[in-house]
Enzyme design. Structure first.
Site, PDB file in Angstrom:
ATOM      1  N   HIS A  58      26.914   8.425  -3.311  1.00 53.66           N
ATOM      2  CA  HIS A  58      25.815   7.596  -3.982  1.00 53.66           C
ATOM      3  C   HIS A  58      26.328   6.192  -4.912  1.00 53.66           C
ATOM      4  O   HIS A  58      25.796   5.984  -6.056  1.00 53.66           O
ATOM      5  CB  HIS A  58      25.171   8.309  -4.942  1.00 53.66           C
TER       6      HIS A  58
HETATM    7  C1  LIG Z   1      27.865  11.229   3.998  1.00 49.79           C
HETATM    8  C2  LIG Z   1      26.481  10.660   3.087  1.00 49.79           C
HETATM    9  C3  LIG Z   1      25.303  11.498   2.757  1.00 49.79           C
HETATM   10  C4  LIG Z   1      24.626  11.013   1.773  1.00 49.79           C
HETATM   11  N1  LIG Z   1      23.370  11.904   1.695  1.00 49.79           N
HETATM   12  C5  LIG Z   1      22.290  11.228   1.238  1.00 49.79           C
HETATM   13  C6  LIG Z   1      21.113  12.054   0.947  1.00 49.79           C
HETATM   14  O1  LIG Z   1      21.034  13.219   1.500  1.00 49.79           O
HETATM   15  N2  LIG Z   1      19.987  11.435   0.754  1.00 49.79           N
HETATM   16  C7  LIG Z   1      20.158  10.414  -0.050  1.00 49.79           C
HETATM   17  O2  LIG Z   1      18.923   9.917  -0.515  1.00 49.79           O
HETATM   18  N3  LIG Z   1      21.036   9.522  -0.089  1.00 49.79           N
HETATM   19  C8  LIG Z   1      22.270   9.964   0.603  1.00 49.79           C
HETATM   20  N4  LIG Z   1      23.518   9.003   0.742  1.00 49.79           N
HETATM   21  C9  LIG Z   1      23.330   7.852   0.186  1.00 49.79           C
HETATM   22  C10 LIG Z   1      22.408   6.970   0.968  1.00 49.79           C
HETATM   23  O3  LIG Z   1      22.334   7.202   2.332  1.00 49.79           O
HETATM   24  C11 LIG Z   1      22.961   5.538   0.656  1.00 49.79           C
HETATM   25  O4  LIG Z   1      22.751   5.232  -0.807  1.00 49.79           O
HETATM   26  C12 LIG Z   1      22.120   4.412   1.104  1.00 49.79           C
HETATM   27  O5  LIG Z   1      22.196   4.605   2.532  1.00 49.79           O
HETATM   28  C13 LIG Z   1      22.542   3.087   0.975  1.00 49.79           C
HETATM   29  O6  LIG Z   1      21.736   1.961   1.578  1.00 49.79           O
HETATM   30  P1  LIG Z   1      22.263   0.351   1.748  1.00 49.79           P
HETATM   31  O7  LIG Z   1      21.340  -0.169   1.952  1.00 49.79           O
HETATM   32  O8  LIG Z   1      22.717  -0.091   0.024  1.00 49.79           O
HETATM   33  O9  LIG Z   1      23.476   0.461   2.437  1.00 49.79           O
HETATM   34  P2  LIG Z   1      23.677   1.205   3.767  1.00 49.79           P
HETATM   35  O10 LIG Z   1      22.767   2.040   4.355  1.00 49.79           O
HETATM   36  O11 LIG Z   1      25.312   1.794   3.860  1.00 49.79           O
HETATM   37  O12 LIG Z   1      23.928  -0.178   4.840  1.00 49.79           O
HETATM   38  C14 LIG Z   1      24.881  -1.392   4.760  1.00 49.79           C
HETATM   39  C15 LIG Z   1      24.902  -1.668   6.104  1.00 49.79           C
HETATM   40  O13 LIG Z   1      25.668  -3.068   6.398  1.00 49.79           O
HETATM   41  C16 LIG Z   1      26.632  -2.967   7.038  1.00 49.79           C
HETATM   42  N5  LIG Z   1      27.690  -3.951   6.760  1.00 49.79           N
HETATM   43  C17 LIG Z   1      28.505  -3.754   5.591  1.00 49.79           C
HETATM   44  N6  LIG Z   1      29.323  -4.550   5.724  1.00 49.79           N
HETATM   45  C18 LIG Z   1      28.857  -5.575   6.705  1.00 49.79           C
HETATM   46  C19 LIG Z   1      29.724  -6.910   6.991  1.00 49.79           C
HETATM   47  N7  LIG Z   1      30.522  -7.561   6.371  1.00 49.79           N
HETATM   48  N8  LIG Z   1      29.066  -7.435   8.151  1.00 49.79           N
HETATM   49  C20 LIG Z   1      27.997  -6.787   8.744  1.00 49.79           C
HETATM   50  N9  LIG Z   1      27.494  -5.672   8.466  1.00 49.79           N
HETATM   51  C21 LIG Z   1      28.012  -4.962   7.448  1.00 49.79           C
HETATM   52  C22 LIG Z   1      27.087  -1.480   7.357  1.00 49.79           C
HETATM   53  O14 LIG Z   1      27.960  -1.116   8.695  1.00 49.79           O
HETATM   54  C23 LIG Z   1      25.736  -0.696   7.020  1.00 49.79           C
HETATM   55  O15 LIG Z   1      25.144  -0.605   8.404  1.00 49.79           O
HETATM   56  C24 LIG Z   1      24.402   9.607   1.576  1.00 49.79           C
HETATM   57  C25 LIG Z   1      25.440   8.847   1.906  1.00 49.79           C
HETATM   58  C26 LIG Z   1      26.584   9.134   2.708  1.00 49.79           C
HETATM   59  C27 LIG Z   1      27.553   8.409   3.134  1.00 49.79           C
END
Ligand SMILES: Cc1cc2nc3c(=O)[nH]c(=O)nc-3n(C[C@H](O)[C@H](O)[C@H](O)COP(=O)(O)OP(=O)(O)OC[C@H]3O[C@@H](n4cnc5c(N)ncnc54)[C@H](O)[C@@H]3O)c2cc1C
Length: 508
Positions: A446
């Protein structure tokens, strides 16, 4: 020679994760053209869609599989940080637990310079996303793109966890997103009809035929393109080749807590001194970029089972407890999580059959940094969460380990328990447990905070998510959270996507 015509969409969204998927959907719904640029691949690996597939995705090509720098207060170990590199981002490999956090988390955001982000303002956004199996209520929404279900047939050991915590006097909580978060119960999860519902599948996949949508996968964004102080597009690499994409309205970075901060730094937006050190030309001196990196922390109390466990039917993370070390504080600070599998504690034995009662803390005080290792956009950044640097985090984790031990020792587990493997019977004193925490602490996945929202000198975006010092550029994902909410972070990231789309549309 004439310049080639530059193809523009109204909006560019970098990153198709939890927040980016929501933004793409809402902008399309409003009639705009959107280009989603995602470094990862399509989500056609079946393990993404099975609620039980996520452990198999760790260290796979769908995982950025980052490592932190050695952690000074954790025996100099580097911690493994999985992150989704696929459509859906981390929502395609996460544990599917649907938790929003405590009302006081969001009220604190509003209080510290983020008006409009208090609980009463964000609750309608959480509800707007939702298609909750229980239907419309004061706490849940119906008819939104994101299915949220209940664990209807719990694993017997997940039920034993609930029974054990109740026996210790913890109260039962029917819904961690309802009236009372603190207590023990079964999770709600982003699963429908036995399938994971990632943000991509929920929000964007139904619109894939829309001609206003362009999706480019395998496209690693290197930097934001600027003209006269305004973001006009991005440069990205596919294979070895560089390409450019342009937006007539705005560029939105939704690359997550690592990708968004890294992209800003590579674009020369960040602490001037650090940028000069690594040889990146400074565009905007914004000292807060990469600061405030923090995470929930987790350890694994592992038990060897007396017999093989039957398979589960849901997400392997069916029950948990929110507890508090200080009743005067609003909301919980501990989150023991039950897994009916062995989630190994680093350097401890891995039994063939077992289960895990994982002590977690959800109000960490330690803060660290994300920095560039070099000006090479393909180089992984230096991640230093500085875990356990604050004494409270260590002591709270030890409290959580003791609490999980108490739960694991209850009669409800008698028919399942063979032996405690980690921390193990030789760990008796509080000092032993401190040593165990340092040796075994890892991420709860997280991570947040590297592009912090606010109005002070270390803020990166304002409360409307606009990057200070740049026109036409917003960040919208977990990186903008000023402090991590006291629950899992997928639902909060999706909520940020909802709020961002409102802010973008209001400005269009
Ligand atoms: C193993 C694991 C288990 C988890 N379990 C839970 C759970 O059960 N419940 C819960 O609520 N949360 C959980 N989380 C946390 C939650 O999934 C994340 O906090 C949330 O998905 C973050 O969302 P975001 O939009 O910030 O980033 P992300 O969903 O990570 O999206 C970022 C995206 O940007 C892309 N990206 C990054 N850099 C670049 C770039 N330079 N160029 C192009 N694309 C790029 C990445 O590939 C990715 O697709 C978990 C996370 C992990 C890793």
């Amino acid at each position: 020679m004439s310049q080639p015509t530059r193809v523009e969409h109204d909006y560019l969204v970098v990153g198709a994760g939890s927040a980016g998927s929501v933004i793409a959907r809402r902008l399309l719904d409003a009639g705009h053209s959107v280009h989603v640029v995602e470094a990862g691949s399509k989500d056609d690996d079946e393990r993404v869609h099975s609620p039980q597939g996520w452990p198999l995705l760790l260290q796979s090509p769908l995982d950025w599989a980052l490592m932190t720098v050695p952690q000074r207060h954790a025996d100099n170990r580097s911690l493994y940080w999985p992150r989704g590199k696929v459509l859906g981002g981390s929502s395609s490999l996460n544990g599917m637990i649907y938790i929003r956090g405590h009302r006081s988390d969001y009220d604190a955001w509003a209080h510290t310079g983020c008006p409009g982000w208090d609980w009463d303002s964000v609750l309608p956004l959480f509800k707007r996303s939702e298609d909750h199996v229980d239907g419309e209520s004061a706490w849940h929404g119906k008819g939104g793109p994101l299915p949220v279900g209940r664990i209807t047939e719990p694993h017997p050991t997940a039920a034993a966890f609930v029974e054990a915590a109740l026996a210790l006097g913890h109260e039962h909580t029917e819904d961690f997103n309802g009236e009372r978060m603190v207590g023990v119960g079964f999770n709600h999860a982003t699963i429908r009809d036995g399938r994971r519902m990632s943000a991509w599948q929920s929000f964007v996949a139904p619109l894939l035929g829309n001609p206003a949508l362009t999706v480019t996968t395998g496209a690693h964004v290197h930097r934001v393109l600027m003209e006269d102080g305004r973001a006009v597009g991005v440069e990205y690499a596919v294979g070895g080749a560089l390409h450019r994409a342009y937006a007539s309205a705005e560029v939105v970075l939704s690359g997550g807590v690592i990708g968004s901060a890294q992209t800003l730094l590579l674009s020369g937006i960040g602490p001037a001194r650090h940028l000069r050190e690594v040889g990146v030309e400074v565009t905007v001196d914004l000292p807060g970029v990469g600061e405030n990196l923090h995470d929930h922390l987790l350890v694994s109390n592992v038990y060897e089972a007396s017999r093989p466990l039957p398979p589960g039917k849901a997400n392997l993370l069916e029950s948990q407890l929110f507890a508090s070390t200080d009743a005067r504080r609003p909301g919980p600070d501990l989150q023991p999580l039950f897994l009916h599998l062995v989630y190994p504690a680093e350097s401890y034995p891995v039994p063939e059959h077992g289960y895990t009662i994982a002590p977690g803390i959800v109000r960490p005080l330690s803060r660290g940094t994300l920095r560039l290792a070099s000006a090479d956009p393909e180089a992984a950044p230096l991640l230093d969460p500085n875990v356990l640097s604050e004494r409270y985090d260590l002591e709270a984790l030890v409290d959580a380990v003791e609490l999980c031990r108490e739960i694991g020792g209850q009669a409800a587990f008698d028919t399942w328990r063979k032996a405690e493997v980690a921390p193990g019977p030789e760990a008796r004193t509080r000092d032993d447990l401190r040593a165990y925490v340092r040796r075994a602490v890892g991420t709860y996945h997280h991570q947040v905070g590297t592009c912090r929202m606010g109005q002070d000198s270390l803020s990166v975006v304002d409360p409307e998510l606009r990057v200070y010092g740049v026109q036409g550029l917003r960040v919208a994902d977990a990186s903008v959270m000023p402090s991590v909410p006291s629950g899992n972070t997928n639902a909060p990231s999706i909520m940020i996507g909802e709020k961002a789309s409102d802010l973008i549309l209001a400005a269009s």
